[in-house]
Design a protein around this motif. Sequence first.
Motif, PDB file in Angstrom:
ATOM      1  N   ALA A  43       0.790  -1.149   0.093  1.00 53.72           N
ATOM      2  CA  ALA A  43       0.064   0.010  -0.137  1.00 53.72           C
ATOM      3  C   ALA A  43       0.683   1.309  -0.013  1.00 53.72           C
ATOM      4  O   ALA A  43       0.313   2.316   0.042  1.00 53.72           O
ATOM      5  CB  ALA A  43      -1.092   0.209   1.158  1.00 53.72           C
ATOM      6  N   MET A  44       2.177   1.252  -0.192  1.00 53.22           N
ATOM      7  CA  MET A  44       3.077   2.507  -0.141  1.00 53.22           C
ATOM      8  C   MET A  44       2.766   3.463  -1.016  1.00 53.22           C
ATOM      9  O   MET A  44       2.419   4.411  -0.781  1.00 53.22           O
ATOM     10  CB  MET A  44       4.458   2.204  -0.203  1.00 53.22           C
ATOM     11  CG  MET A  44       5.048   1.364   0.849  1.00 53.22           C
ATOM     12  SD  MET A  44       5.129  -0.455   0.808  1.00 53.22           S
ATOM     13  CE  MET A  44       6.030  -0.855  -0.694  1.00 53.22           C
ATOM     14  N   GLU A  45       2.082   3.012  -2.479  1.00 48.63           N
ATOM     15  CA  GLU A  45       1.822   3.864  -3.283  1.00 48.63           C
ATOM     16  C   GLU A  45       0.619   4.771  -2.681  1.00 48.63           C
ATOM     17  O   GLU A  45       0.738   6.001  -2.625  1.00 48.63           O
ATOM     18  CB  GLU A  45       1.237   3.408  -4.741  1.00 48.63           C
ATOM     19  CG  GLU A  45       0.760   4.038  -5.746  1.00 48.63           C
ATOM     20  CD  GLU A  45       2.111   4.720  -6.486  1.00 48.63           C
ATOM     21  OE1 GLU A  45       3.038   4.513  -6.164  1.00 48.63           O
ATOM     22  OE2 GLU A  45       1.640   5.583  -7.297  1.00 48.63           O
ATOM     23  N   GLY A  46      -0.392   4.114  -2.012  1.00 48.18           N
ATOM     24  CA  GLY A  46      -1.585   4.979  -1.492  1.00 48.18           C
ATOM     25  C   GLY A  46      -1.081   5.614  -0.189  1.00 48.18           C
ATOM     26  O   GLY A  46      -1.662   6.904  -0.173  1.00 48.18           O
ATOM     27  N   LEU A  78      -1.701   7.661  10.267  1.00 48.43           N
ATOM     28  CA  LEU A  78      -3.027   7.461  10.473  1.00 48.43           C
ATOM     29  C   LEU A  78      -3.769   6.445   9.396  1.00 48.43           C
ATOM     30  O   LEU A  78      -4.503   5.442   9.570  1.00 48.43           O
ATOM     31  CB  LEU A  78      -4.034   8.641  10.294  1.00 48.43           C
ATOM     32  CG  LEU A  78      -4.042   9.381  11.729  1.00 48.43           C
ATOM     33  CD1 LEU A  78      -4.696  10.736  11.673  1.00 48.43           C
ATOM     34  CD2 LEU A  78      -5.073   8.415  12.543  1.00 48.43           C
ATOM     35  N   TYR A  79      -3.265   6.767   8.211  1.00 49.82           N
ATOM     36  CA  TYR A  79      -3.906   5.985   7.022  1.00 49.82           C
ATOM     37  C   TYR A  79      -3.291   4.729   7.017  1.00 49.82           C
ATOM     38  O   TYR A  79      -3.875   3.670   6.749  1.00 49.82           O
ATOM     39  CB  TYR A  79      -3.419   6.535   5.583  1.00 49.82           C
ATOM     40  CG  TYR A  79      -4.384   6.049   4.340  1.00 49.82           C
ATOM     41  CD1 TYR A  79      -5.519   6.237   4.451  1.00 49.82           C
ATOM     42  CD2 TYR A  79      -3.573   5.377   3.263  1.00 49.82           C
ATOM     43  CE1 TYR A  79      -6.361   5.713   3.188  1.00 49.82           C
ATOM     44  CE2 TYR A  79      -4.259   5.039   2.317  1.00 49.82           C
ATOM     45  CZ  TYR A  79      -5.805   5.127   2.107  1.00 49.82           C
ATOM     46  OH  TYR A  79      -6.485   4.931   1.204  1.00 49.82           O
ATOM     47  N   SER A  80      -2.098   4.399   7.649  1.00 49.77           N
ATOM     48  CA  SER A  80      -1.335   3.083   7.790  1.00 49.77           C
ATOM     49  C   SER A  80      -1.924   2.417   8.882  1.00 49.77           C
ATOM     50  O   SER A  80      -2.202   1.158   9.018  1.00 49.77           O
ATOM     51  CB  SER A  80       0.138   3.252   8.001  1.00 49.77           C
ATOM     52  OG  SER A  80       0.828   3.736   6.841  1.00 49.77           O
ATOM     53  N   LEU A 207       5.002   3.092  11.872  1.00 48.77           N
ATOM     54  CA  LEU A 207       6.328   3.612  11.588  1.00 48.77           C
ATOM     55  C   LEU A 207       6.431   3.632  10.149  1.00 48.77           C
ATOM     56  O   LEU A 207       7.014   4.635   9.527  1.00 48.77           O
ATOM     57  CB  LEU A 207       7.361   2.877  12.268  1.00 48.77           C
ATOM     58  CG  LEU A 207       7.524   3.308  13.716  1.00 48.77           C
ATOM     59  CD1 LEU A 207       8.540   2.208  14.627  1.00 48.77           C
ATOM     60  CD2 LEU A 207       7.586   4.563  14.011  1.00 48.77           C
ATOM     61  N   GLY A 208       6.080   2.779   9.410  1.00 42.46           N
ATOM     62  CA  GLY A 208       6.165   2.538   7.928  1.00 42.46           C
ATOM     63  C   GLY A 208       5.362   3.618   7.098  1.00 42.46           C
ATOM     64  O   GLY A 208       5.660   4.183   6.271  1.00 42.46           O
ATOM     65  N   GLY A 209       4.320   4.032   7.836  1.00 41.09           N
ATOM     66  CA  GLY A 209       3.357   5.025   7.261  1.00 41.09           C
ATOM     67  C   GLY A 209       3.875   6.300   7.307  1.00 41.09           C
ATOM     68  O   GLY A 209       3.692   7.101   6.549  1.00 41.09           O
TER      69      GLY A 209
END
Lengths: 319, 352, 422
Positions: A43-46, A78-80, A207-209
């Motif tokens: 989901a990184m793109e999004g 938040l999205y993550s 953290l990735g988010g």
Amino acid sequence: MMETLAALFTPQLVEATVRLAAPVILAAMAAVVCERSGVTNIAMEGIMLVGAFFAALVAWYTGSPWLGLVGGAAAGALYSLFFAWAAISLHFNHVVAGAIMNILAFGLTRYLMMVAYGRQGTSNAVARTLHDYKTAIPVLSDIPFIGKAFFDQTPIVYLALLSVVAWAWIFKRTRLGLSIEASGEYPMALETMGRSVVKTRYTAVVLGGVMCGLAGAFLSIENSNSFTEGMTDGRGFIALAANIAGGWRPVGVFLASLFFGFVDALQLRAQGLGVIDLPSELFLVFPYVATIAAVAGLVKRSRPPAAVGKDFSVEGGGD
Amino acid sequence: MKRILAIALAACLVAVSCSKPAEKPAEKAKEPPLVAMTTDANGLGDGSFNDGVWAGLQKAEADGLAKAKVLESHAMTDYVPNLSGLAEDGAKLVFGVGFLMVEQIQEAAKAHPETFYAGIDHTYFMDSIPANLIGVSYKEQEAGYLAGIVAGQMTKEFAKNSPKLNDKNVIGAVLGMDIPPVERYLAGYIAGAKSVNPGVDVRYIVAGSFGDRAKGKEATIALIDQGADIVLQIAGLTGMGVIDAARERGIFAIGADVDQNAAAPEFVLTSALKGTTSSAYVTIKELAAGTLKGGVNRVFGLAEGSIDLAPFHQHDAIVPQSVKDAVAKAKAGIVDGSVKVPSALADLGIKK
Amino acid sequence: MRPDRARAIIMTSAAAMAAIGSTLYLASYFAGGLLALAALAIFGFLRRSELGAEGFAAASRSMLKAAAVPAIGIASALAIGAAVMLATGYDPVASYAALFYGGLVRNWHISVLNATPLIFTGLAISFGFKGGLFNIGAEGQYFVGVMAATWLGLKLNLPAPLGVPLVFVVGMLAGAAANLIPAALKVKTGAHEVVTTMMMAYAIRTLSPMFIRANGGDPASSAHPYATAQIGERLWLPLFKDVLPASNYRLHVGVLVAVAAAFAVRFVLDRTDLGFKIRAVGHNPIAARTQGISTARITFATLLISGALASMAGVTQVLGLDHRMFQNLNAGYGWNGISIALLARNDPIAIVFAALLWGVLDAGGQYMARTASTPNAIIEIVKSVILFLLLAEVVYSSSGAAIKRFLAGRKAARAASEGGRS
């Protein structure tokens, strides 16, 4: 021939490489952290797109690019969190949850453009960008050839470079790194040690988010001065490739991302010189072909974490 | 409810057009006709022809010539229902924007003979074109030529007029993809620059996408590193990156399609105007006046008053009169036919 | 006549009724739906005589329960969409009326046209998933199918009964060939197919303008090499309209090919040796290897077949609808196929319905944007919420499973998971 090579292989080529690589490094580091914890993240793109949008929105609204940076990172987190909730708590297939996040991000940012700015395409320009805070580090930036590229840079590029060092250190030396590692390799063992797999994975995804949000903020308020729909243009997927090509390790992934940046910078500059008389498409395809070649040659011995993508629940074990 | 309104509106319009206008002077304010457009799958916000045509419709609405409506297509399968549906909603003139609907608009036009259709970037066979369809295409090369004249002269003769210019005699262009309208712009740009500055080095880079702003910026920086001080963008949203690079590195960008000065006033020297806005406006004006004719291909160029160079805005002072004169002379030459602008790189002896 | 023979005859005719009824329905002859329903009733009647009243009631209850999951999911997604509309000032009632009138009735043929390529790409991606592979580059194989069909369509001078199958075969081979490098690298070096198929897709897309330039700008459109020349008319797929005059003049029979492909995929996966091996490798490659299955060979075959399925989408699109290759980079049928495969949980028949649902939402979304002036970005949001709700396993099925697992005892589960790991 020598003249052409000299015109091509300049310090500016290295600078271009780092700039093109910076968002990919951040997003690929996010992939490393998530996958090492056992969560497959496509989901990184999004997440980047959402981060880019909110960074631009906050920076425009408040006039401060630093608040924009925080806004982008927070939006990414938040999205993550939403992704983590679906993938970890609701036991979604991770790829499914990631695909949903990507689709949602495109619809959401397009819709929010209408709500926030009343138009589509490009948002309002921010008053100041993070590029205004470009800083040279004394001594290091004087290193010939690569000094300026790595040590005379803008804030988020530094954060990207820092994230590589930080994560290499976290994985080697800290309890958090160990937990993440165990959560991705032997989740049951982590659990028996009294640490929560669920909490560890949530931490890793969020953290990735943050890093994806920073990558988005780089695109909208550091490299540009506004948000443009779809401006991530596939970088999240390139990051996915970099994660695998780099063997799920911070330094390897950093080098893989630099490689992507390098081949892209090289083909653009070769086009400009106009010395090679070929259709432009053959230049443009170069990074993709080079990636396939690199993946074929480089990753023979690397493997993904054992429990990556597998749902976890205490009753059911790691499967 | 809207449908009923639309049908009622259509009925009113038929009634109005059947009655003789001379006998009914404008005692009642006449409801302006519904004029609609459907975008291609790129949608509004493309910074190019979708936005350009929509600006023309909005201008016509502001002037009381039409009631404007826009419908964004999502995929190619949407074109026919959208083009037909807008006619069923009572539109008197429907613009179909983008080459990909070249066949669909002919089908829709045949199915709705009472509605005018205009296909932007389209040219149809004269033996099969429906009587209510207008093909609209542009001479982008003429806009490129004018931009080339400005860039060619400013980069050398008048480089001292602005700290943004250097003495290397290199100008550049960033292309979205290598497709015909883009190539026409480029061919004109090179020809225009060489016409005033035969020694100028024109370099260009294809970014490979119309939606990658960061790539557009990096391509521009590559050109700047190679000495360019004026860069034309022909790349849609990727072109926003050209302006980003100009702002950051302190050179001049030249916009395309619409006046892009507002994106970075200090760094956008001028813009090559493709004239989508003016061609849409002209067409609507003719509809309102009752002089619109279908069954024709119309090419909008300088002679038609569509192609132009945007104003220099705040840079007016640094652009000398001789450059403005050269542009004016070229315009006159193009209109009277004494200046022939190439439309393909092959015409310039450049192999692809 | 013996009763089982009579039964077989009734079954066959009911199946024929169902097929004809659904075909008519797809061709916008909505009365065909009644025929399909009648066939369903016959099936139900036979089933009832087989299971007895009580067994039948239980069976239908469980079927209803299964149908309730997607129904509740879609309804809730629409409710959330309505909330978004209300919050941002649009009328949800008028919008949804337009959405469904447009997607299911008025422009149903557009829904079917939208769904056709998605069925193929959905099948392609789910076929990969079954074998434990993520063919994320179906978009590239789609383009290969488009190019193969266009090229043959321009060169080939054969009557349709020979030509059309030939184009399909060559297109599928080309699609399989597009996955040759990823498959070989996967087997030889372990290079991850997500990277290689995606890079192949980007590479193919990037090179496609060269193909268009080489195959002639269409003179009908000012020699504009945005598109190739038109392929020979004799290779165009037949239209429903040829037999059913009230059907839309663009609606081609490609959707029937797609549905047939779905049944074929189901047959291969469920009933053949190859299908068994693919599922075995997908489920657990180590266990499969101990059973003597060559995982390398199966992995190779899975990727190639997946590529062939994706390229069929491109072939159908060219022969049926576009009749040429367009420089149409935002079609995204390959990328959207991922959603379809996920939504259908890799069930080939469910893929058909998932693709139709997507087709309806897209076509209806356009109609909604036109007539109710509600932005169709809302539809993208509704789509992601549908995906989300339909796949939130814990909310529906697995909550039941979790309870069962709890009752069966945690010991067994733990022993199994530890046994599998060592």
